[in-house]
Scaffold this active site. Structure first.
Site, PDB file in Angstrom:
ATOM      1  N   ASP A   1       4.339  13.435  -8.716  1.00  0.00           N
ATOM      2  CA  ASP A   1       4.521  12.149  -9.613  1.00  0.00           C
ATOM      3  C   ASP A   1       5.908  11.806  -9.277  1.00  0.00           C
ATOM      4  OD1 ASP A   1       5.475  10.717 -11.811  1.00  0.00           O
ATOM      5  OD2 ASP A   1       4.703  12.106 -13.284  1.00  0.00           O
TER       6      ASP A   1
ATOM      7  N   ASN B   1       2.363   4.565  -1.663  1.00  0.00           N
ATOM      8  CA  ASN B   1       1.222   3.599  -2.174  1.00  0.00           C
ATOM      9  C   ASN B   1       1.352   3.762  -3.693  1.00  0.00           C
ATOM     10  OD1 ASN B   1      -1.871   2.520  -2.281  1.00  0.00           O
ATOM     11  ND2 ASN B   1      -1.698   4.119  -3.436  1.00  0.00           N
TER      12      ASN B   1
ATOM     13  N   TYR C   1       6.594  -7.275 -12.538  1.00  0.00           N
ATOM     14  CA  TYR C   1       6.030  -6.537 -11.488  1.00  0.00           C
ATOM     15  C   TYR C   1       6.611  -7.274 -10.250  1.00  0.00           C
ATOM     16  CZ  TYR C   1       2.418  -5.234  -8.025  1.00  0.00           C
ATOM     17  OH  TYR C   1       1.581  -4.889  -7.220  1.00  0.00           O
TER      18      TYR C   1
ATOM     19  N   LYS D   1       8.261  -5.345  -6.756  1.00  0.00           N
ATOM     20  CA  LYS D   1       7.801  -5.280  -5.591  1.00  0.00           C
ATOM     21  C   LYS D   1       8.750  -5.892  -4.344  1.00  0.00           C
ATOM     22  CE  LYS D   1       3.937  -2.948  -5.950  1.00  0.00           C
ATOM     23  NZ  LYS D   1       3.837  -1.439  -5.189  1.00  0.00           N
TER      24      LYS D   1
ATOM     25  N   THR E   1      -9.390  -2.689  -8.523  1.00  0.00           N
ATOM     26  CA  THR E   1      -9.020  -1.265  -8.907  1.00  0.00           C
ATOM     27  C   THR E   1      -8.579  -1.225 -10.443  1.00  0.00           C
ATOM     28  OG1 THR E   1      -6.667  -1.486  -8.673  1.00  0.00           O
ATOM     29  CG2 THR E   1      -8.027  -0.851  -6.436  1.00  0.00           C
TER      30      THR E   1
HETATM   31  N1  LIG Z   1      -5.156  -3.723  -6.416  1.00  0.00           N
HETATM   32  C1  LIG Z   1      -4.412  -4.671  -6.142  1.00  0.00           C
HETATM   33  O1  LIG Z   1      -4.797  -5.828  -6.359  1.00  0.00           O
HETATM   34  C2  LIG Z   1      -2.980  -4.574  -5.445  1.00  0.00           C
HETATM   35  C3  LIG Z   1      -2.305  -5.735  -4.828  1.00  0.00           C
HETATM   36  C4  LIG Z   1      -1.008  -5.624  -4.030  1.00  0.00           C
HETATM   37  C5  LIG Z   1      -0.496  -4.447  -4.231  1.00  0.00           C
HETATM   38  N2  LIG Z   1      -1.133  -3.299  -4.779  1.00  0.00           N
HETATM   39  C6  LIG Z   1      -0.477  -2.333  -4.782  1.00  0.00           C
HETATM   40  O2  LIG Z   1      -1.326  -1.105  -4.302  1.00  0.00           O
HETATM   41  C7  LIG Z   1      -0.928   0.193  -4.671  1.00  0.00           C
HETATM   42  C8  LIG Z   1      -2.179   0.842  -5.125  1.00  0.00           C
HETATM   43  O3  LIG Z   1      -2.744   0.239  -6.313  1.00  0.00           O
HETATM   44  P1  LIG Z   1      -4.211   0.404  -6.574  1.00  0.00           P
HETATM   45  O4  LIG Z   1      -4.661  -0.971  -6.967  1.00  0.00           O
HETATM   46  O5  LIG Z   1      -5.111   1.286  -5.739  1.00  0.00           O
HETATM   47  O6  LIG Z   1      -3.883   0.941  -8.183  1.00  0.00           O
HETATM   48  P2  LIG Z   1      -4.860   2.282  -9.018  1.00  0.00           P
HETATM   49  O7  LIG Z   1      -6.079   2.117  -8.489  1.00  0.00           O
HETATM   50  O8  LIG Z   1      -4.310   2.012 -10.305  1.00  0.00           O
HETATM   51  O9  LIG Z   1      -4.160   3.580  -8.273  1.00  0.00           O
HETATM   52  C9  LIG Z   1      -2.594   3.744  -8.415  1.00  0.00           C
HETATM   53  C10 LIG Z   1      -2.355   5.293  -7.928  1.00  0.00           C
HETATM   54  O10 LIG Z   1      -1.080   5.523  -8.143  1.00  0.00           O
HETATM   55  C11 LIG Z   1      -0.949   6.677  -8.970  1.00  0.00           C
HETATM   56  N3  LIG Z   1       0.294   6.697  -9.904  1.00  0.00           N
HETATM   57  C12 LIG Z   1       0.671   5.936 -10.788  1.00  0.00           C
HETATM   58  N4  LIG Z   1       1.863   6.329 -11.117  1.00  0.00           N
HETATM   59  C13 LIG Z   1       2.202   7.394 -10.275  1.00  0.00           C
HETATM   60  C14 LIG Z   1       3.348   8.332 -10.442  1.00  0.00           C
HETATM   61  N5  LIG Z   1       4.213   8.077 -11.390  1.00  0.00           N
HETATM   62  N6  LIG Z   1       3.250   9.127  -9.298  1.00  0.00           N
HETATM   63  C15 LIG Z   1       2.657   9.294  -8.473  1.00  0.00           C
HETATM   64  N7  LIG Z   1       1.160   8.483  -8.538  1.00  0.00           N
HETATM   65  C16 LIG Z   1       1.214   7.666  -9.387  1.00  0.00           C
HETATM   66  C17 LIG Z   1      -1.995   6.688  -9.537  1.00  0.00           C
HETATM   67  O11 LIG Z   1      -2.228   8.152 -10.099  1.00  0.00           O
HETATM   68  P3  LIG Z   1      -3.319   8.301 -11.523  1.00  0.00           P
HETATM   69  O12 LIG Z   1      -4.891   8.287 -10.963  1.00  0.00           O
HETATM   70  O13 LIG Z   1      -2.853   9.481 -12.136  1.00  0.00           O
HETATM   71  O14 LIG Z   1      -3.145   7.247 -12.482  1.00  0.00           O
HETATM   72  C18 LIG Z   1      -3.388   6.129  -8.905  1.00  0.00           C
HETATM   73  O15 LIG Z   1      -3.764   7.310  -8.301  1.00  0.00           O
HETATM   74  C19 LIG Z   1       0.204  -0.039  -5.736  1.00  0.00           C
HETATM   75  O16 LIG Z   1       1.512   0.128  -5.293  1.00  0.00           O
HETATM   76  C20 LIG Z   1      -0.158  -1.315  -6.293  1.00  0.00           C
HETATM   77  O17 LIG Z   1       1.092  -2.055  -6.733  1.00  0.00           O
HETATM   78  C21 LIG Z   1      -2.433  -3.426  -5.569  1.00  0.00           C
END
Ligand SMILES: NC(=O)c1ccc[n+]([C@@H]2O[C@H](COP(=O)([O-])OP(=O)(O)OC[C@H]3O[C@@H](n4cnc5c(N)ncnc54)[C@H](OP(=O)(O)O)[C@@H]3O)[C@@H](O)[C@H]2O)c1
Length: 253
Positions: free
Chosen positions: A67, A94, A175, A179, A210
């Protein structure tokens, strides 16, 4: 030490029991037989469940609890990797949260603090803690790589460009600021380790369906969101460093 053969490169992907992180792990495990991938998870049971979905793939993968809002959890994760593998070749930062994760919080200050705790403070502390293990990989002849999964939303250049497709979303200030700060962390580290030949890059996965955005209907397929990160995680000594890109090319900082 080493339930991992010494020849294997060790990769940690934080927050990878679901979403883009999981797709990054899946792609690495499917395509990189010489890598041992550590699937970072906050809950071991969710990590074990995620790993079980990868059983049919050829590569090697194991869950590791971390975490990134907890210094103790980060220290325990680093100690476990040191004990079991003695080094870390690649760190993929990530783990991250967006506005949906903080919408129940009572104030703008509380939302901002929670976003920064994960996306900025956690990312920097995780990276700082992993440095000795990355150095150990370098000492063994590896090219250490760090990938920061940031966002085009954190780009100052995009934010100020009236023709940018998300210009109207400049209201997501907490947000976007988090970033932008994460991009700065990546940029600083890239300059600090440039002479040593480390490959440290930031990338945007693009808008992906996601939990992060409640599986937004207009968002793109999540699998493709892993492509750029995996490319950057598998660079050799000739690869770029200090870049900010997406799947199509360069993003403005
Ligand atoms: N999806 C998009 O459109 C998008 C676009 C641009 C950038 N991003 C970036 O891509 C990355 C992944 O996002 P995603 O879309 O895959 O989101 P997601 O499906 O919500 O997955 C996020 C992951 O991060 C974990 N997490 C959250 N808080 C944490 C903490 N304190 N310590 C360790 N792990 C933690 C979550 O764990 P739990 O399962 O336990 O909650 C989950 O495994 C993020 O950095 C996000 O900002 C996403």
């Amino acid at each position: 030490m080493a339930d991992t053969p010494a020849a294997k490169q060790v990769v940690l992907v934080t927050g990878s029991n679901q979403g883009i992180g999981f797709e990054i792990v899946k792609k690495l495990v499917a395509e990189q037989p010489t890598y041992h991938v550590l699937l970072g998870c906050r809950s071991l049971s969710r990590g074990v469940e995620a790993v079980s979905k990868l059983e049919k793939l050829a590569g090697s993968v194991a869950p590791v609890v971390v975490d990134i809002t907890s210094d103790e959890s980060i220290a325990a994760c680093v100690a476990q990797i040191e004990r079991e593998h003695g080094k870390l070749d690649v760190l993929i930062n990530n783990a991250g949260i967006g506005r949906h994760a903080v919408e129940e919080l009572p104030s703008l200050r509380a939302k901002m603090a929670a976003l920064f705790d994960v996306n900025v403070f956690g990312t920097l502390v995780m990276t700082d803690a992993a440095m000795p293990l990355l150095q150990k990989a370098a000492d063994q002849g590896s090219v250490p790589r760090i990938v920061f999964i940031t966002s085009e939303m954190g780009s100052l250049g995009n934010t100020l460009n009236p023709s940018w497709k998300y210009y109207q979303h400049n209201t997501s200030i907490p947000y976007k600021s988090s970033k932008a700060a994460a991009n700065m962390i990546g940029a600083c580290y890239s300059t600090l380790f440039e002479k040593q030949g480390w490959k440290i890059n930031c990338c945007c996965p693009g808008l992906r369906k996601t939990a992060f955005n409640n599986h937004l209907s207009v968002a793109m397929d999540v699998e493709e969101g892993a492509v750029r990160a995996v490319y950057l995680a598998t660079l050799d000594g000739n690869g770029p460093t200090g870049t900010f890109t997406n799947i199509d090319g360069t993003e403005p900082w």
